[in-house]
Design a protein around this motif. Structure first.
Motif, PDB file in Angstrom:
ATOM      1  N   ALA A  52       0.925  -1.349  -0.027  1.00 40.26           N
ATOM      2  CA  ALA A  52       0.203   0.287   0.157  1.00 40.26           C
ATOM      3  C   ALA A  52       0.783   1.362  -0.083  1.00 40.26           C
ATOM      4  CB  ALA A  52      -0.956  -0.094   1.250  1.00 40.26           C
ATOM      5  N   LYS A  53       2.076   1.157   0.493  1.00 50.51           N
ATOM      6  CA  LYS A  53       2.907   2.415   0.747  1.00 50.51           C
ATOM      7  C   LYS A  53       3.915   2.552  -0.343  1.00 50.51           C
ATOM      8  CE  LYS A  53       5.043   3.656   4.155  1.00 50.51           C
ATOM      9  NZ  LYS A  53       5.385   4.997   5.256  1.00 50.51           N
ATOM     10  N   ASN A  54       4.035   1.364  -1.260  1.00 48.80           N
ATOM     11  CA  ASN A  54       5.301   1.555  -1.945  1.00 48.80           C
ATOM     12  C   ASN A  54       6.402   1.248  -1.275  1.00 48.80           C
ATOM     13  OD1 ASN A  54       3.743   0.996  -4.509  1.00 48.80           O
ATOM     14  ND2 ASN A  54       3.656   3.221  -4.682  1.00 48.80           N
ATOM     15  N   ARG A  55       6.531   0.863  -0.207  1.00 46.37           N
ATOM     16  CA  ARG A  55       7.649   0.783   0.605  1.00 46.37           C
ATOM     17  C   ARG A  55       8.610  -0.388   0.317  1.00 46.37           C
ATOM     18  NH1 ARG A  55       8.000   2.952   6.475  1.00 46.37           N
ATOM     19  NH2 ARG A  55       9.520   1.791   7.577  1.00 46.37           N
ATOM     20  N   PRO A  56      10.066  -0.025   0.263  1.00 48.76           N
ATOM     21  CA  PRO A  56      10.982  -1.115  -0.065  1.00 48.76           C
ATOM     22  C   PRO A  56      10.992  -2.052   1.399  1.00 48.76           C
ATOM     23  CG  PRO A  56      12.079   0.863   0.396  1.00 48.76           C
ATOM     24  CD  PRO A  56      10.607   0.939   0.284  1.00 48.76           C
ATOM     25  N   PRO A 139       4.331   1.431  10.116  1.00 48.37           N
ATOM     26  CA  PRO A 139       4.662   2.627   9.564  1.00 48.37           C
ATOM     27  C   PRO A 139       3.998   4.028   9.533  1.00 48.37           C
ATOM     28  CG  PRO A 139       4.417   1.634   7.777  1.00 48.37           C
ATOM     29  CD  PRO A 139       3.525   0.727   8.816  1.00 48.37           C
ATOM     30  N   SER A 140       4.505   5.115   9.319  1.00 42.85           N
ATOM     31  CA  SER A 140       3.741   6.379   9.014  1.00 42.85           C
ATOM     32  C   SER A 140       2.810   5.859   7.834  1.00 42.85           C
ATOM     33  CB  SER A 140       4.642   7.584   8.716  1.00 42.85           C
ATOM     34  OG  SER A 140       5.665   7.339   7.803  1.00 42.85           O
ATOM     35  N   ALA A 141       1.735   6.596   7.630  1.00 42.81           N
ATOM     36  CA  ALA A 141       0.582   6.244   6.666  1.00 42.81           C
ATOM     37  C   ALA A 141       0.781   7.130   5.504  1.00 42.81           C
ATOM     38  CB  ALA A 141      -0.793   6.417   7.424  1.00 42.81           C
ATOM     39  N   ASN A 142       1.772   7.311   4.913  1.00 40.94           N
ATOM     40  CA  ASN A 142       2.121   7.807   3.776  1.00 40.94           C
ATOM     41  C   ASN A 142       2.639   7.068   2.662  1.00 40.94           C
ATOM     42  OD1 ASN A 142       4.098   8.463   5.902  1.00 40.94           O
ATOM     43  ND2 ASN A 142       5.323   8.693   4.097  1.00 40.94           N
ATOM     44  N   PRO A 143       2.622   7.255   1.527  1.00 42.07           N
ATOM     45  CA  PRO A 143       3.337   6.781   0.613  1.00 42.07           C
ATOM     46  C   PRO A 143       4.825   6.935   0.721  1.00 42.07           C
ATOM     47  CG  PRO A 143       1.513   8.121  -0.433  1.00 42.07           C
ATOM     48  CD  PRO A 143       1.714   8.592   0.791  1.00 42.07           C
ATOM     49  N   ILE A 147       5.365  13.334   2.998  1.00 40.85           N
ATOM     50  CA  ILE A 147       5.474  13.782   4.072  1.00 40.85           C
ATOM     51  C   ILE A 147       4.480  12.879   5.170  1.00 40.85           C
ATOM     52  CG2 ILE A 147       4.511  15.874   5.447  1.00 40.85           C
ATOM     53  CD1 ILE A 147       5.145  17.229   2.460  1.00 40.85           C
ATOM     54  N   SER A 148       4.833  12.774   6.355  1.00 38.60           N
ATOM     55  CA  SER A 148       4.052  11.721   7.142  1.00 38.60           C
ATOM     56  C   SER A 148       2.666  12.623   7.351  1.00 38.60           C
ATOM     57  CB  SER A 148       4.550  11.605   8.591  1.00 38.60           C
ATOM     58  OG  SER A 148       5.693  10.681   8.410  1.00 38.60           O
ATOM     59  N   PRO A 149       1.537  11.983   7.695  1.00 36.98           N
ATOM     60  CA  PRO A 149       0.262  12.299   7.868  1.00 36.98           C
ATOM     61  C   PRO A 149      -0.118  12.694   9.480  1.00 36.98           C
ATOM     62  CG  PRO A 149      -0.111   9.915   7.678  1.00 36.98           C
ATOM     63  CD  PRO A 149       1.413  10.438   7.492  1.00 36.98           C
ATOM     64  N   SER A 226      16.377  11.192   1.624  1.00 42.97           N
ATOM     65  CA  SER A 226      15.200  11.953   0.785  1.00 42.97           C
ATOM     66  C   SER A 226      13.661  11.638   1.341  1.00 42.97           C
ATOM     67  CB  SER A 226      15.199  11.332  -0.491  1.00 42.97           C
ATOM     68  OG  SER A 226      14.772  10.078  -0.621  1.00 42.97           O
ATOM     69  N   HIS A 227      13.629  11.328   2.698  1.00 38.29           N
ATOM     70  CA  HIS A 227      12.495  11.270   3.331  1.00 38.29           C
ATOM     71  C   HIS A 227      11.843  12.516   3.656  1.00 38.29           C
ATOM     72  CE1 HIS A 227      12.522   7.079   4.028  1.00 38.29           C
ATOM     73  NE2 HIS A 227      11.732   7.039   5.182  1.00 38.29           N
ATOM     74  N   TYR A 228      10.283  12.356   3.870  1.00 37.68           N
ATOM     75  CA  TYR A 228       9.870  13.518   4.118  1.00 37.68           C
ATOM     76  C   TYR A 228       9.584  14.799   3.201  1.00 37.68           C
ATOM     77  CZ  TYR A 228      11.313  11.267   8.474  1.00 37.68           C
ATOM     78  OH  TYR A 228      11.497  10.275   9.590  1.00 37.68           O
TER      79      TYR A 228
HETATM   80 MG    MG Z   1       7.687   7.201   7.618  1.00 36.48          MG
END
Ligand code: MG
Ligand code: TXA
Length: 322
Positions: A52-56, A139-143, A147-149, A226-228
Protein backbone atom coordinates in the motif's frame (compact mmCIF):
# COMPACT_ATOMS: atom_id res chain seq x y z
CA UNK A 1 -3.36 -5.06 -4.46
CA UNK A 2 -6.86 -3.83 -5.21
CA UNK A 3 -7.14 -0.07 -5.78
CA UNK A 4 -10.88 -0.05 -5.25
CA UNK A 5 -11.46 -0.64 -1.54
CA UNK A 6 -14.18 1.49 -0.04
CA UNK A 7 -12.08 3.12 2.70
CA UNK A 8 -14.10 3.74 5.85
CA UNK A 9 -13.33 6.69 8.12
CA UNK A 10 -14.74 6.74 11.65
CA UNK A 11 -13.99 6.63 15.38
CA UNK A 12 -15.31 3.08 15.65
CA UNK A 13 -12.66 1.04 17.52
CA UNK A 14 -14.72 -2.19 17.37
CA UNK A 15 -14.86 -1.97 13.58
CA UNK A 16 -11.09 -1.38 13.42
CA UNK A 17 -10.51 -4.46 15.61
CA UNK A 18 -12.72 -6.61 13.36
CA UNK A 19 -10.97 -5.45 10.19
CA UNK A 20 -7.48 -6.01 11.65
CA UNK A 21 -8.50 -9.53 12.77
CA UNK A 22 -9.43 -10.27 9.15
CA UNK A 23 -5.96 -9.20 7.98
CA UNK A 24 -6.99 -5.77 6.63
CA UNK A 25 -5.04 -2.50 6.94
CA UNK A 26 -6.28 0.26 9.24
CA UNK A 27 -4.68 3.70 9.60
CA UNK A 28 -4.40 4.56 13.29
CA UNK A 29 -4.07 7.86 15.13
CA UNK A 30 -1.08 8.36 17.42
CA UNK A 31 0.27 11.42 19.21
CA UNK A 32 3.09 11.66 16.62
CA UNK A 33 1.67 10.92 13.16
CA UNK A 34 -0.93 8.52 11.73
CA UNK A 35 0.35 4.95 11.30
CA UNK A 36 -0.67 2.35 8.71
CA UNK A 37 -1.35 -0.70 10.87
CA UNK A 38 -1.60 -4.47 10.48
CA UNK A 39 -1.43 -7.28 13.01
CA UNK A 40 2.35 -7.61 13.46
CA UNK A 41 2.09 -11.40 13.81
CA UNK A 42 0.13 -11.82 10.53
CA UNK A 43 2.80 -11.90 7.82
CA UNK A 44 0.29 -11.63 4.97
CA UNK A 45 -1.24 -8.49 6.46
CA UNK A 46 2.21 -6.97 7.06
CA UNK A 47 3.07 -7.60 3.41
CA UNK A 48 0.03 -5.50 2.45
CA UNK A 49 1.52 -2.51 4.33
CA UNK A 50 4.58 -2.54 2.07
CA UNK A 51 2.37 -2.83 -1.02
CA UNK A 52 0.00 0.00 0.00
CA UNK A 53 2.91 2.37 0.75
CA UNK A 54 5.24 1.27 -2.08
CA UNK A 55 7.73 0.77 0.72
CA UNK A 56 10.91 -1.19 0.01
CA UNK A 57 11.28 -4.34 2.09
CA UNK A 58 14.65 -3.27 3.51
CA UNK A 59 12.89 -0.57 5.57
CA UNK A 60 11.71 -2.17 8.86
CA UNK A 61 8.48 -1.28 10.69
CA UNK A 62 7.75 -0.09 14.24
CA UNK A 63 5.73 -2.47 16.43
CA UNK A 64 3.12 -0.81 18.67
CA UNK A 65 2.06 -2.38 21.97
CA UNK A 66 -0.59 -1.46 24.56
CA UNK A 67 1.70 -1.11 27.59
CA UNK A 68 5.32 -1.47 28.67
CA UNK A 69 4.38 -4.64 30.59
CA UNK A 70 3.88 -6.36 27.22
CA UNK A 71 7.41 -5.60 26.00
CA UNK A 72 8.51 -9.17 26.76
CA UNK A 73 6.14 -10.46 24.06
CA UNK A 74 8.13 -8.77 21.28
CA UNK A 75 11.63 -8.08 22.73
CA UNK A 76 14.14 -9.72 25.08
CA UNK A 77 17.45 -9.02 26.86
CA UNK A 78 16.34 -5.45 27.47
CA UNK A 79 19.16 -3.17 28.66
CA UNK A 80 18.59 -1.18 31.86
CA UNK A 81 18.62 2.27 30.17
CA UNK A 82 15.86 1.05 27.82
CA UNK A 83 13.69 0.14 30.79
CA UNK A 84 14.37 3.55 32.34
CA UNK A 85 13.30 5.29 29.12
CA UNK A 86 10.17 3.13 28.83
CA UNK A 87 9.20 3.97 32.42
CA UNK A 88 9.79 7.68 31.85
CA UNK A 89 8.19 8.19 28.44
CA UNK A 90 5.65 5.47 27.56
CA UNK A 91 3.01 5.98 26.39
CA UNK A 92 4.80 8.60 24.28
CA UNK A 93 6.87 9.59 21.24
CA UNK A 94 9.80 7.22 21.89
CA UNK A 95 10.72 4.06 19.93
CA UNK A 96 13.21 1.57 21.38
CA UNK A 97 15.25 -0.77 19.16
CA UNK A 98 15.76 -4.02 21.10
CA UNK A 99 16.70 -7.67 20.50
CA UNK A 100 13.60 -9.30 19.05
CA UNK A 101 11.56 -12.31 20.07
CA UNK A 102 11.42 -15.12 17.51
CA UNK A 103 7.66 -14.70 16.91
CA UNK A 104 8.15 -11.34 15.16
CA UNK A 105 8.11 -12.00 11.39
CA UNK A 106 11.27 -11.20 9.39
CA UNK A 107 9.20 -8.94 7.18
CA UNK A 108 8.56 -6.59 10.15
CA UNK A 109 12.26 -6.23 11.01
CA UNK A 110 13.69 -6.57 7.48
CA UNK A 111 15.53 -9.62 8.77
CA UNK A 112 17.38 -7.69 11.50
CA UNK A 113 17.82 -9.37 14.87
CA UNK A 114 16.30 -6.29 16.52
CA UNK A 115 12.73 -4.94 16.65
CA UNK A 116 11.61 -1.32 16.97
CA UNK A 117 8.81 -0.96 19.54
CA UNK A 118 6.76 1.75 21.21
CA UNK A 119 3.60 2.44 23.23
CA UNK A 120 1.74 5.22 21.39
CA UNK A 121 -0.10 7.89 23.39
CA UNK A 122 -3.56 8.10 21.89
CA UNK A 123 -6.71 6.93 23.69
CA UNK A 124 -8.38 5.33 20.62
CA UNK A 125 -5.27 3.42 19.59
CA UNK A 126 -4.53 2.26 23.14
CA UNK A 127 -8.10 0.92 23.33
CA UNK A 128 -7.65 -0.72 19.94
CA UNK A 129 -4.40 -2.42 21.05
CA UNK A 130 -6.01 -3.73 24.24
CA UNK A 131 -9.11 -5.06 22.49
CA UNK A 132 -7.17 -6.62 19.61
CA UNK A 133 -4.72 -8.14 22.09
CA UNK A 134 -1.93 -8.30 19.48
CA UNK A 135 0.93 -5.98 18.57
CA UNK A 136 0.43 -3.70 15.56
CA UNK A 137 3.14 -3.12 12.97
CA UNK A 138 2.75 0.42 11.65
CA UNK A 139 4.93 2.75 9.63
CA UNK A 140 3.71 6.28 9.01
CA UNK A 141 0.58 6.22 6.81
CA UNK A 142 2.02 8.00 3.77
CA UNK A 143 3.33 6.78 0.42
CA UNK A 144 7.04 5.96 0.81
CA UNK A 145 9.22 9.07 0.85
CA UNK A 146 6.39 11.61 1.23
CA UNK A 147 5.43 13.76 4.22
CA UNK A 148 3.88 11.91 7.19
CA UNK A 149 0.12 12.44 7.80
CA UNK A 150 -1.08 14.30 10.89
CA UNK A 151 -4.84 14.18 10.20
CA UNK A 152 -7.26 11.48 8.99
CA UNK A 153 -7.84 13.58 5.87
CA UNK A 154 -4.10 13.50 5.03
CA UNK A 155 -4.29 9.69 5.09
CA UNK A 156 -7.41 9.64 2.90
CA UNK A 157 -5.85 12.09 0.43
CA UNK A 158 -3.18 9.54 -0.44
CA UNK A 159 -4.29 6.07 0.60
CA UNK A 160 -8.06 6.14 0.01
CA UNK A 161 -9.03 3.00 -1.93
CA UNK A 162 -5.86 1.17 -0.85
CA UNK A 163 -6.73 0.52 2.82
CA UNK A 164 -9.84 -0.72 4.65
CA UNK A 165 -10.26 2.07 7.21
CA UNK A 166 -8.93 5.21 8.86
CA UNK A 167 -9.60 5.34 12.59
CA UNK A 168 -10.17 9.07 13.02
CA UNK A 169 -8.58 10.35 16.22
CA UNK A 170 -8.34 14.03 15.24
CA UNK A 171 -5.14 15.98 14.54
CA UNK A 172 -1.91 14.58 16.03
CA UNK A 173 -0.80 16.32 19.23
CA UNK A 174 2.99 16.15 18.63
CA UNK A 175 3.14 16.16 14.83
CA UNK A 176 6.65 14.65 14.40
CA UNK A 177 7.50 10.94 14.28
CA UNK A 178 8.85 9.29 17.43
CA UNK A 179 12.50 9.59 18.46
CA UNK A 180 14.28 6.25 17.95
CA UNK A 181 16.84 4.99 20.49
CA UNK A 182 18.87 1.80 20.04
CA UNK A 183 21.68 0.25 22.06
CA UNK A 184 25.17 -1.05 21.49
CA UNK A 185 25.29 -3.28 24.54
CA UNK A 186 24.20 -0.80 27.23
CA UNK A 187 25.35 2.26 25.27
CA UNK A 188 22.41 4.29 23.92
CA UNK A 189 22.40 5.52 20.32
CA UNK A 190 19.95 8.09 18.96
CA UNK A 191 18.89 6.85 15.50
CA UNK A 192 16.17 9.41 14.75
CA UNK A 193 15.36 12.78 16.29
CA UNK A 194 11.62 13.14 16.77
CA UNK A 195 8.84 14.07 19.16
CA UNK A 196 10.99 13.51 22.24
CA UNK A 197 13.97 15.86 22.41
CA UNK A 198 17.55 14.75 22.96
CA UNK A 199 17.57 16.88 26.13
CA UNK A 200 14.57 14.97 27.55
CA UNK A 201 16.20 11.60 26.77
CA UNK A 202 19.55 12.62 28.28
CA UNK A 203 17.85 13.88 31.45
CA UNK A 204 16.89 10.24 32.15
CA UNK A 205 19.86 8.15 30.92
CA UNK A 206 22.74 10.61 30.51
CA UNK A 207 24.60 11.39 27.28
CA UNK A 208 23.42 9.62 24.12
CA UNK A 209 25.50 9.35 20.98
CA UNK A 210 23.89 10.55 17.76
CA UNK A 211 23.70 7.86 15.10
CA UNK A 212 21.38 9.78 12.81
CA UNK A 213 21.18 7.81 9.69
CA UNK A 214 22.61 8.59 6.42
CA UNK A 215 21.25 6.14 3.89
CA UNK A 216 23.20 2.92 3.91
CA UNK A 217 23.51 2.68 7.68
CA UNK A 218 22.64 -0.99 8.15
CA UNK A 219 21.26 -0.49 11.64
CA UNK A 220 18.40 1.74 10.59
CA UNK A 221 18.05 1.10 6.89
CA UNK A 222 14.90 3.18 6.61
CA UNK A 223 16.46 6.48 7.47
CA UNK A 224 17.02 7.48 3.87
CA UNK A 225 18.04 11.05 3.19
CA UNK A 226 15.19 11.86 0.84
CA UNK A 227 12.44 11.14 3.39
CA UNK A 228 9.65 13.57 4.26
CA UNK A 229 9.91 15.34 0.91
CA UNK A 230 7.22 17.48 -0.70
CA UNK A 231 7.07 17.26 -4.51
CA UNK A 232 7.85 20.97 -4.83
CA UNK A 233 11.62 21.57 -4.46
CA UNK A 234 12.37 22.90 -0.97
CA UNK A 235 15.40 25.13 -0.36
CA UNK A 236 16.64 25.58 3.18
CA UNK A 237 18.38 28.76 4.28
CA UNK A 238 17.50 32.44 4.62
CA UNK A 239 14.18 32.78 2.74
CA UNK A 240 14.62 36.51 1.99
CA UNK A 241 18.08 35.89 0.46
CA UNK A 242 16.94 32.78 -1.40
CA UNK A 243 14.06 34.81 -2.88
CA UNK A 244 16.61 37.25 -4.38
CA UNK A 245 18.43 34.36 -6.00
CA UNK A 246 15.27 33.13 -7.77
CA UNK A 247 13.73 36.14 -9.54
CA UNK A 248 10.56 35.60 -11.55
CA UNK A 249 9.76 32.29 -9.83
CA UNK A 250 6.61 31.39 -7.94
CA UNK A 251 7.81 31.27 -4.34
CA UNK A 252 6.33 30.20 -1.02
CA UNK A 253 7.99 30.57 2.36
CA UNK A 254 7.94 28.41 5.48
CA UNK A 255 9.29 30.47 8.39
CA UNK A 256 9.39 30.07 12.15
CA UNK A 257 7.79 33.22 13.61
CA UNK A 258 8.52 36.26 11.40
CA UNK A 259 7.41 36.73 7.77
CA UNK A 260 10.52 37.17 5.57
CA UNK A 261 10.68 39.90 2.91
CA UNK A 262 10.13 38.76 -0.63
CA UNK A 263 7.72 38.49 -3.59
CA UNK A 264 5.76 35.59 -2.10
CA UNK A 265 2.76 33.88 -3.67
CA UNK A 266 1.99 32.42 -0.25
CA UNK A 267 3.66 31.44 3.01
CA UNK A 268 3.22 29.92 6.46
CA UNK A 269 4.55 30.78 9.94
CA UNK A 270 5.13 27.69 12.10
CA UNK A 271 4.57 29.48 15.42
CA UNK A 272 3.83 33.18 15.91
CA UNK A 273 4.82 32.86 19.56
CA UNK A 274 8.11 31.09 18.72
CA UNK A 275 7.11 27.80 20.38
CA UNK A 276 8.94 24.79 18.84
CA UNK A 277 6.19 22.41 20.01
CA UNK A 278 3.55 24.40 18.17
CA UNK A 279 5.90 24.52 15.17
CA UNK A 280 6.22 20.70 15.24
CA UNK A 281 2.42 20.34 15.30
CA UNK A 282 2.10 22.57 12.21
CA UNK A 283 5.13 21.44 10.19
CA UNK A 284 3.76 18.56 8.09
CA UNK A 285 0.34 20.17 7.56
CA UNK A 286 1.96 23.38 6.27
CA UNK A 287 4.36 21.46 4.03
CA UNK A 288 1.37 19.65 2.50
CA UNK A 289 -0.54 22.92 2.05
CA UNK A 290 2.41 24.62 0.37
CA UNK A 291 3.00 21.53 -1.79
CA UNK A 292 -0.60 21.85 -3.04
CA UNK A 293 0.05 25.39 -4.38
CA UNK A 294 1.46 25.99 -7.87
CA UNK A 295 4.92 26.94 -6.58
CA UNK A 296 8.36 26.58 -8.17
CA UNK A 297 10.10 26.56 -4.78
CA UNK A 298 9.32 26.38 -1.07
CA UNK A 299 11.93 28.49 0.78
CA UNK A 300 12.26 27.37 4.38
CA UNK A 301 14.26 28.59 7.36
CA UNK A 302 15.87 26.60 10.18
CA UNK A 303 14.70 26.86 13.78
CA UNK A 304 16.99 27.37 16.78
CA UNK A 305 18.58 23.93 17.31
CA UNK A 306 17.18 23.27 20.83
CA UNK A 307 14.38 20.94 21.93
CA UNK A 308 12.05 19.96 19.07
CA UNK A 309 13.77 22.60 16.90
CA UNK A 310 16.56 20.07 16.19
CA UNK A 311 14.05 17.44 15.00
CA UNK A 312 12.24 20.00 12.83
CA UNK A 313 15.58 21.00 11.24
CA UNK A 314 16.33 17.33 10.58
CA UNK A 315 13.01 16.96 8.69
CA UNK A 316 13.59 20.17 6.74
CA UNK A 317 17.09 19.00 5.75
CA UNK A 318 15.70 15.69 4.50
CA UNK A 319 12.88 17.50 2.66
CA UNK A 320 15.50 19.68 0.95
CA UNK A 321 17.33 16.66 -0.52
CA UNK A 322 15.67 15.75 -3.78
MG1 MG B 1 7.72 7.26 7.67
O1 TXA C 1 5.99 8.11 15.41
C1 TXA C 1 6.30 7.12 14.75
O2 TXA C 1 7.36 6.52 14.93
C2 TXA C 1 5.34 6.66 13.66
C3 TXA C 1 4.06 6.20 14.36
C4 TXA C 1 3.07 5.62 13.38
O3 TXA C 1 4.37 5.32 15.38
N1 TXA C 1 5.90 5.65 12.86
C5 TXA C 1 6.91 5.88 11.98
O4 TXA C 1 7.28 4.76 11.24
O5 TXA C 1 7.42 6.95 11.82
P1 TXA C 1 8.22 4.82 9.96
O6 TXA C 1 8.13 3.51 9.30
O7 TXA C 1 7.87 5.95 9.11
O8 TXA C 1 9.64 4.87 10.53
C6 TXA C 1 10.14 3.75 11.24
C7 TXA C 1 11.62 3.77 11.21
C8 TXA C 1 12.20 3.13 9.96
O9 TXA C 1 12.45 4.08 8.97
C9 TXA C 1 13.47 2.50 10.44
O10 TXA C 1 14.58 3.29 10.14
C10 TXA C 1 13.33 2.44 11.95
O11 TXA C 1 12.08 2.94 12.28
N2 TXA C 1 13.42 1.06 12.40
C11 TXA C 1 12.46 0.13 12.44
N3 TXA C 1 12.95 -1.04 12.89
C12 TXA C 1 14.25 -0.83 13.14
C13 TXA C 1 15.31 -1.65 13.63
N4 TXA C 1 15.10 -2.92 13.96
N5 TXA C 1 16.52 -1.08 13.76
C14 TXA C 1 16.72 0.21 13.44
N6 TXA C 1 15.77 1.04 12.98
C15 TXA C 1 14.56 0.51 12.83
Amino acid sequence: MSQTLNTRCSEDVAEAVALLRQGHLVAIPTETVYGLAANALDEGAVARIFAAKNRPHFDPLIVHIAAAERLGMVAKDIPEPALALARAFWPGPLTLVLPRQANIPDLVTSGLDTVAVRVPDHPLTLRLLRELDAPLAAPSANPFGYISPTTAQHVLDQLSGRIAMVLDGGPCRVGLESSIVGFDGDKPLLYRLGGLSREQIEAVIGPVQMALNQSGNPRAPGQLNSHYAPRTPLLLGEPALLAWEHPGRRLGYLAFRTPPEGPWMTGRLLSLSGDPEEAARNLFRYLRELDAEPLDYILAERLPDAGLGAAINDRLERAAQH
